[in-house]
Design a protein around this motif. Structure first.
Motif, PDB file in Angstrom:
ATOM      1  N   SER A 106      14.252 -41.873  18.845  1.00 29.23           N
ATOM      2  CA  SER A 106      13.192 -42.148  19.175  1.00 29.23           C
ATOM      3  C   SER A 106      12.968 -43.148  20.107  1.00 29.23           C
ATOM      4  CB  SER A 106      12.842 -42.573  17.725  1.00 29.23           C
ATOM      5  OG  SER A 106      11.399 -43.016  17.724  1.00 29.23           O
ATOM      6  N   GLU A 136       8.394 -40.555  12.655  1.00 34.44           N
ATOM      7  CA  GLU A 136       9.735 -41.277  12.101  1.00 34.44           C
ATOM      8  C   GLU A 136       9.489 -41.251  10.659  1.00 34.44           C
ATOM      9  OE1 GLU A 136      11.036 -44.407  15.681  1.00 34.44           O
ATOM     10  OE2 GLU A 136      10.475 -45.031  13.638  1.00 34.44           O
ATOM     11  N   LYS A 140      11.914 -39.173   7.896  1.00 34.85           N
ATOM     12  CA  LYS A 140      12.454 -40.241   6.634  1.00 34.85           C
ATOM     13  C   LYS A 140      12.166 -39.539   5.507  1.00 34.85           C
ATOM     14  CE  LYS A 140      11.293 -44.328   8.323  1.00 34.85           C
ATOM     15  NZ  LYS A 140      11.390 -46.007   8.354  1.00 34.85           N
ATOM     16  N   ILE A 148      17.727 -43.262  12.622  1.00 32.83           N
ATOM     17  CA  ILE A 148      16.785 -43.228  13.807  1.00 32.83           C
ATOM     18  C   ILE A 148      17.249 -44.376  14.826  1.00 32.83           C
ATOM     19  CG2 ILE A 148      14.114 -43.888  14.446  1.00 32.83           C
ATOM     20  CD1 ILE A 148      13.585 -42.745  11.527  1.00 32.83           C
ATOM     21  N   ARG A 150      15.869 -46.052  18.120  1.00 36.62           N
ATOM     22  CA  ARG A 150      14.896 -46.258  18.921  1.00 36.62           C
ATOM     23  C   ARG A 150      15.430 -46.882  20.393  1.00 36.62           C
ATOM     24  NH1 ARG A 150      11.085 -49.509  14.532  1.00 36.62           N
ATOM     25  NH2 ARG A 150      10.568 -47.416  13.474  1.00 36.62           N
TER      26      ARG A 150
END
Length: 193
Positions: A106, A136, A140, A148, A150
């Motif tokens: 992400s 996201e 999830k 995830i 970022r």
């Protein structure tokens, strides 16, 4: 030999695939006919899939037998959420029965441009970019085993800071080298995090 899937073998995905290739059989998706040849020449098993297409794509049986799936297709803050949702739905349809580790790359653009330290616990969710935060959360919800990551500005190979015009030289920026991303994912896999 372990099997890894890279969904979205673009700039980052291709470099991650090359990182993992010496010890893994690599399965990779792309939207480009030209990239199919390049991926094949690297010894990868390529699949041409457009997750933005109107029709959904069912999971190929080879993908169910992978050890890990790494998703590097972009979910941008500037793209209409309905487009991103369709991309997510097609992607979810493709990997819907996959129960092993999944990684989603992400972006830190989920956070607002404020000058303070941000943690997962000190920022109200209403300040997060709704597109990225929404995707996201959908990921999830559908894949409890997802990790995830970022990421900030991607660097390495042909991407280096001196190539870019800097509007505000004093501004603090976040960058991450693609090799570091690959090593972080590799460490998380090895330690079953």
């Amino acid at each position: 030999m372990k099997k890894k899937g890279i969904i979205g073998c673009g700039w980052l995905g291709f470099r991650m695939a090359k990182h993992f290739a010496p010890k893994n059989k690599i399965f990779a998706t792309t939207t480009s006919d030209d990239k199919i040849k390049i991926l094949s020449e690297q010894g990868f098993q390529p699949f041409k899939i457009d997750f933005d297409a109107d029709e959904s794509t069912e999971l190929n049986e080879d993908w169910l037998n992978l050890d890990v799936i790494i998703i590097t297709i972009p979910f941008s803050k500037s793209v209409d959420f309905e487009v991103l949702k369709k991309r997510f739905e097609n992607l979810s349809s493709f990997i819907k029965n996959f129960e092993k580790p999944i990684f989603l790359t992400s972006s830190i653009v989920i956070y607002p441009q404020i000058e303070r330290e941000i943690t997962e616990n000190n920022l109200d969710e209403s300040l997060l970019n709704s597109n990225i935060f929404g995707i996201e959360n959908l990921m999830k919800k559908n894949f409890l085993q997802i990790n995830i990551l970022r990421l900030g500005g991607l660097m390495g190979d042909d991407r280096y800071l001196s190539k870019y015009k800097i509007k505000e030289p004093q501004q603090i920026v976040n960058h991450i080298h693609f090799e570091d991303i690959s090593r972080v994912v590799e460490k998380m896999i090895d330690e079953n995090l």
